[in-house]
Scaffold this active site. Structure first.
Site, short mmCIF file in Angstrom:
data_model
loop_
_atom_site.label_atom_id
_atom_site.label_comp_id
_atom_site.label_asym_id
_atom_site.label_seq_id
_atom_site.Cartn_x
_atom_site.Cartn_y
_atom_site.Cartn_z
N ILE A 9 -3.94 4.40 -3.79
CA ILE A 9 -3.59 3.52 -4.91
C ILE A 9 -4.67 2.47 -5.08
CG2 ILE A 9 -1.81 1.96 -5.83
CD1 ILE A 9 0.10 3.28 -3.67
N THR A 35 -5.70 0.34 -1.51
CA THR A 35 -7.06 -0.16 -1.71
C THR A 35 -7.06 -1.40 -2.61
OG1 THR A 35 -7.66 1.05 -3.74
CG2 THR A 35 -7.85 2.25 -1.66
N ASP A 58 -13.68 -1.03 -5.13
CA ASP A 58 -13.92 -1.63 -6.44
C ASP A 58 -14.20 -0.47 -7.39
OD1 ASP A 58 -15.03 -2.71 -8.75
OD2 ASP A 58 -16.12 -4.28 -7.69
N TYR A 152 -8.06 -5.68 -24.68
CA TYR A 152 -7.25 -5.08 -23.61
C TYR A 152 -6.55 -3.82 -24.14
CZ TYR A 152 -3.41 -4.53 -20.26
OH TYR A 152 -2.51 -4.02 -19.36
N LYS A 156 -6.87 0.09 -22.84
CA LYS A 156 -5.72 0.85 -22.35
C LYS A 156 -5.45 2.08 -23.22
CE LYS A 156 -4.20 -1.09 -18.62
NZ LYS A 156 -4.22 -0.33 -17.36
N VAL A 185 5.96 -6.25 -16.56
CA VAL A 185 6.29 -6.22 -15.14
C VAL A 185 5.88 -7.58 -14.56
CG1 VAL A 185 5.97 -5.00 -12.95
CG2 VAL A 185 5.79 -3.73 -15.09
N THR A 187 4.18 -9.75 -12.36
CA THR A 187 3.07 -9.66 -11.39
C THR A 187 2.18 -10.90 -11.54
OG1 THR A 187 1.58 -8.57 -12.92
CG2 THR A 187 3.02 -7.13 -11.62
#
Ligand code: NAP
Length: 282
Positions: A9, A35, A58, A152, A156, A185, A187
């Protein structure tokens, strides 16, 4: 390495979707390669959790990707059952004020990073097929474009189209691809976005409402808890789902809106949903 199924991940910093997915997969009996570009940002408990290997990764660095591939190869003998492309960066800015260098960085992380990571791990996934899976964490931003989110959303949208092409191309090789169209979500994403500064002469200025919200450390939308989101995504992945799936707060609503509602209604809601981050300056 015990003969467990494996998942890697990206973007597992504490408090985010990646870290929640790592825990959810670990609970389902997977060996997790968690990761992050800065491994110190992963939850400290990952150091002690059984079946969690922490790796630096990265996704914008070829050398970093190659090192992660080598580490997984060494540990598994050349296979990987699931790759989750989760790492991503936000960019909230009026379309005309976007800094081209920052926009390129956003595409590097959100699109080219996914492309390069997937290419690098593909031989390991095919070696684990049939049954291997690529999970791409996409966004509702690509389905209903709100103001200040153009760059953004574009990154996406690019990622999701890539994900869906990949799905068709990897099907004959027994690798399933899941495009998770994520709604809100809870976060660190809002907190980690760069400060809202606008260039001289901008058509816009940061609104008082937004300034107060940021000073109070509040998110624009309170999203679904990352743990709940992660459980749903893991169930989708292990339950045989393929293609687009809508998860997270408001995701199903966005699907309905973008699929069935006239543009006039979409525009009205898009503007309302984004709220007043910026206002007219001139
Ligand atoms: N939260 C939401 O409402 C929402 C909605 C739709 C889609 N998503 C998507 O969900 C994914 C996870 O976001 P999140 O909400 O969990 O936000 P987050 O908490 O900010 O997590 C993003 C993760 O991506 C990592 N990252 C950024 N650039 C990277 C790079 N070049 N290489 C490797 N890792 C990198 C971040 O590392 P650092 O900690 O070092 O910055 C962090 O670990 C993103 O792709 C995002 O676009 C989130």
């Amino acid at each position: 390495m015990p003969p467990k199924k494996t998942v890697l991940i990206t973007g597992c910093s504490a408090g985010g979707i990646g870290a929640a997915l790592a825990v959810a997969f670990q609970k389902r009996g997977f060996h997790v390669f968690a990761t992050a570009r800065d491994p110190a940002k992963m939850p400290p408990e990952f150091a002690h959790l059984p079946d969690v290997t922490r790796l630096p990764l990265d996704v914008t660095s070829r050398a970093s990707i190659d090192a992660a591939v080598a580490a997984v190869r060494k540990a598994t003998g050349g296979t990987l059952d699931i790759l989750v492309n989760n790492a991503g960066v936000p960019y909230v800015v009026p379309a005309l004020d976007a800094d081209v260098r920052v926009a390129r960085d956003v595409f590097d992380a959100n699109f080219f990073g996914v492309l390069e990571t997937t290419k690098a791990f593909a031989p390991l996934l095919v070696a684990a097929a049939p049954g291997a899976i690529v999970v791409n964490i996409c966004s509702t931003a690509a389905h209903i474009t709100t103001p200040w989110m153009g760059v953004y959303a574009a990154s996406k949208a690019a990622m999701e189209q890539y994900s869906e092409a990949l799905r068709l191309e990897l099907r004959p090789y027994g690798v399933r691809v899941l495009s998770v169209v994520a709604g809100a979500v809870a976060t660190n994403m809002t907190a980690s976005s760069p400060p809202l500064t606008l260039p001289e002469g901008s058509f816009f200025r940061v609104s008082e409402e937004e300034t107060k919200r940021r000073e109070a450390g509040e998110s624009f939308i309170k999203g679904m808890p990352a743990e709940v989101f992660a459980e749903k995504v893991v169930s989708d992945a292990l339950g045989g789902v393929t293609g687009r799936v809508y998860r997270g707060l408001g995701a199903t609503f966005v699907w309905f809106l973008s699929s069935w509602c006239p543009r006039l209604v979409q525009d009205k809601l898009a503007v309302t949903m984004r709220g007043g981050a910026f206002e007219r300056a001139l």
